[in-house]
Design a protein around this motif. Structure first.
Motif, PDB file in Angstrom:
ATOM      1  N   VAL A  55       1.504   4.492  -8.116  1.00  9.24           N
ATOM      2  CA  VAL A  55       2.610   4.209  -7.198  1.00  9.24           C
ATOM      3  C   VAL A  55       2.029   4.052  -5.798  1.00  9.24           C
ATOM      4  O   VAL A  55       1.377   4.951  -5.278  1.00  9.24           O
ATOM      5  CB  VAL A  55       3.655   5.341  -7.200  1.00  9.24           C
ATOM      6  CG1 VAL A  55       4.770   5.029  -6.210  1.00  9.24           C
ATOM      7  CG2 VAL A  55       4.216   5.559  -8.584  1.00  9.24           C
ATOM      8  N   ILE A  56       2.261   2.893  -5.197  1.00  9.32           N
ATOM      9  CA  ILE A  56       1.834   2.635  -3.820  1.00  9.32           C
ATOM     10  C   ILE A  56       3.090   2.319  -3.024  1.00  9.32           C
ATOM     11  O   ILE A  56       3.793   1.358  -3.322  1.00  9.32           O
ATOM     12  CB  ILE A  56       0.843   1.459  -3.751  1.00  9.32           C
ATOM     13  CG1 ILE A  56      -0.404   1.781  -4.579  1.00  9.32           C
ATOM     14  CG2 ILE A  56       0.487   1.146  -2.313  1.00  9.32           C
ATOM     15  CD1 ILE A  56      -1.361   0.623  -4.720  1.00  9.32           C
ATOM     16  N   GLU A  57       3.374   3.138  -2.022  1.00  7.45           N
ATOM     17  CA  GLU A  57       4.571   2.943  -1.200  1.00  7.45           C
ATOM     18  C   GLU A  57       4.163   2.647   0.240  1.00  7.45           C
ATOM     19  O   GLU A  57       3.395   3.385   0.839  1.00  7.45           O
ATOM     20  CB  GLU A  57       5.458   4.187  -1.252  1.00  7.45           C
ATOM     21  CG  GLU A  57       6.036   4.454  -2.621  1.00  7.45           C
ATOM     22  CD  GLU A  57       6.940   5.671  -2.652  1.00  7.45           C
ATOM     23  OE1 GLU A  57       7.181   6.273  -1.585  1.00  7.45           O
ATOM     24  OE2 GLU A  57       7.393   6.025  -3.754  1.00  7.45           O
ATOM     25  N   ARG A  58       4.684   1.571   0.762  1.00  8.53           N
ATOM     26  CA  ARG A  58       4.496   1.182   2.171  1.00  8.53           C
ATOM     27  C   ARG A  58       5.880   1.071   2.798  1.00  8.53           C
ATOM     28  O   ARG A  58       6.877   1.358   2.158  1.00  8.53           O
ATOM     29  CB  ARG A  58       3.759  -0.153   2.266  1.00  8.53           C
ATOM     30  CG  ARG A  58       2.431  -0.183   1.542  1.00  8.53           C
ATOM     31  CD  ARG A  58       1.345   0.400   2.398  1.00  8.53           C
ATOM     32  NE  ARG A  58       0.064   0.191   1.722  1.00  8.53           N
ATOM     33  CZ  ARG A  58      -0.822   1.118   1.553  1.00  8.53           C
ATOM     34  NH1 ARG A  58      -0.584   2.320   2.011  1.00  8.53           N
ATOM     35  NH2 ARG A  58      -1.947   0.871   0.938  1.00  8.53           N
ATOM     36  N   GLU A  59       5.945   0.619   4.025  1.00 11.45           N
ATOM     37  CA  GLU A  59       7.250   0.527   4.709  1.00 11.45           C
ATOM     38  C   GLU A  59       8.233  -0.376   3.968  1.00 11.45           C
ATOM     39  O   GLU A  59       9.335   0.031   3.652  1.00 11.45           O
ATOM     40  CB  GLU A  59       7.050   0.006   6.129  1.00 11.45           C
ATOM     41  CG  GLU A  59       6.504   1.029   7.073  1.00 11.45           C
ATOM     42  CD  GLU A  59       6.424   0.474   8.480  1.00 11.45           C
ATOM     43  OE1 GLU A  59       7.170  -0.477   8.801  1.00 11.45           O
ATOM     44  OE2 GLU A  59       5.613   1.000   9.249  1.00 11.45           O
ATOM     45  N   ASN A  60       7.842  -1.611   3.709  1.00  9.81           N
ATOM     46  CA  ASN A  60       8.749  -2.574   3.078  1.00  9.81           C
ATOM     47  C   ASN A  60       8.284  -2.987   1.688  1.00  9.81           C
ATOM     48  O   ASN A  60       8.663  -4.043   1.199  1.00  9.81           O
ATOM     49  CB  ASN A  60       8.881  -3.828   3.951  1.00  9.81           C
ATOM     50  CG  ASN A  60       9.495  -3.499   5.287  1.00  9.81           C
ATOM     51  OD1 ASN A  60      10.379  -2.665   5.368  1.00  9.81           O
ATOM     52  ND2 ASN A  60       9.007  -4.136   6.328  1.00  9.81           N
ATOM     53  N   PHE A  61       7.454  -2.173   1.071  1.00 11.97           N
ATOM     54  CA  PHE A  61       6.844  -2.584  -0.184  1.00 11.97           C
ATOM     55  C   PHE A  61       6.589  -1.364  -1.064  1.00 11.97           C
ATOM     56  O   PHE A  61       6.108  -0.337  -0.593  1.00 11.97           O
ATOM     57  CB  PHE A  61       5.513  -3.288   0.120  1.00 11.97           C
ATOM     58  CG  PHE A  61       4.727  -3.674  -1.094  1.00 11.97           C
ATOM     59  CD1 PHE A  61       5.088  -4.759  -1.858  1.00 11.97           C
ATOM     60  CD2 PHE A  61       3.606  -2.945  -1.465  1.00 11.97           C
ATOM     61  CE1 PHE A  61       4.357  -5.115  -2.971  1.00 11.97           C
ATOM     62  CE2 PHE A  61       2.870  -3.300  -2.573  1.00 11.97           C
ATOM     63  CZ  PHE A  61       3.241  -4.392  -3.324  1.00 11.97           C
ATOM     64  N   THR A  62       6.927  -1.475  -2.330  1.00 10.67           N
ATOM     65  CA  THR A  62       6.612  -0.438  -3.306  1.00 10.67           C
ATOM     66  C   THR A  62       6.036  -1.105  -4.542  1.00 10.67           C
ATOM     67  O   THR A  62       6.632  -2.025  -5.103  1.00 10.67           O
ATOM     68  CB  THR A  62       7.869   0.365  -3.698  1.00 10.67           C
ATOM     69  OG1 THR A  62       8.418   0.971  -2.534  1.00 10.67           O
ATOM     70  CG2 THR A  62       7.527   1.443  -4.713  1.00 10.67           C
TER      71      THR A  62
END
Length: 66
Positions: free
Chosen positions: A35-42
């Motif tokens: 699981v990689i979570e960024r501000e506007n992206f998962t």
């Protein structure tokens, strides 16, 4: 072949309907799931969950065809 496709379809349907309950027991959050979570992206890659489901389906289909 058609019987196998029907069984696979029914299993996928059952997993889809039971997914809210399956997620409560940890399926989908196993070690090995990325699981990689960024501000506007998962990004979610359920590698360990996919392997586990593949093993279970292989055993079920082996038993059905036996």
């Amino acid at each position: 072949m058609s019987r196998t496709l029907i069984v696979i379809g029914l299993i996928i349907l059952a997993v889809g309907l039971l997914w809210p309950w399956l997620s409560r027991i940890g399926l989908g959050r196993l070690p090995g799931d990325i699981v990689i979570e960024r501000e506007n992206f998962t990004f979610y890659a359920p590698i360990a969950t996919g392997i586990l489901i593949s093993i279970v389906l292989s055993i079920i289909l082996w038993l059905v065809n036996r």
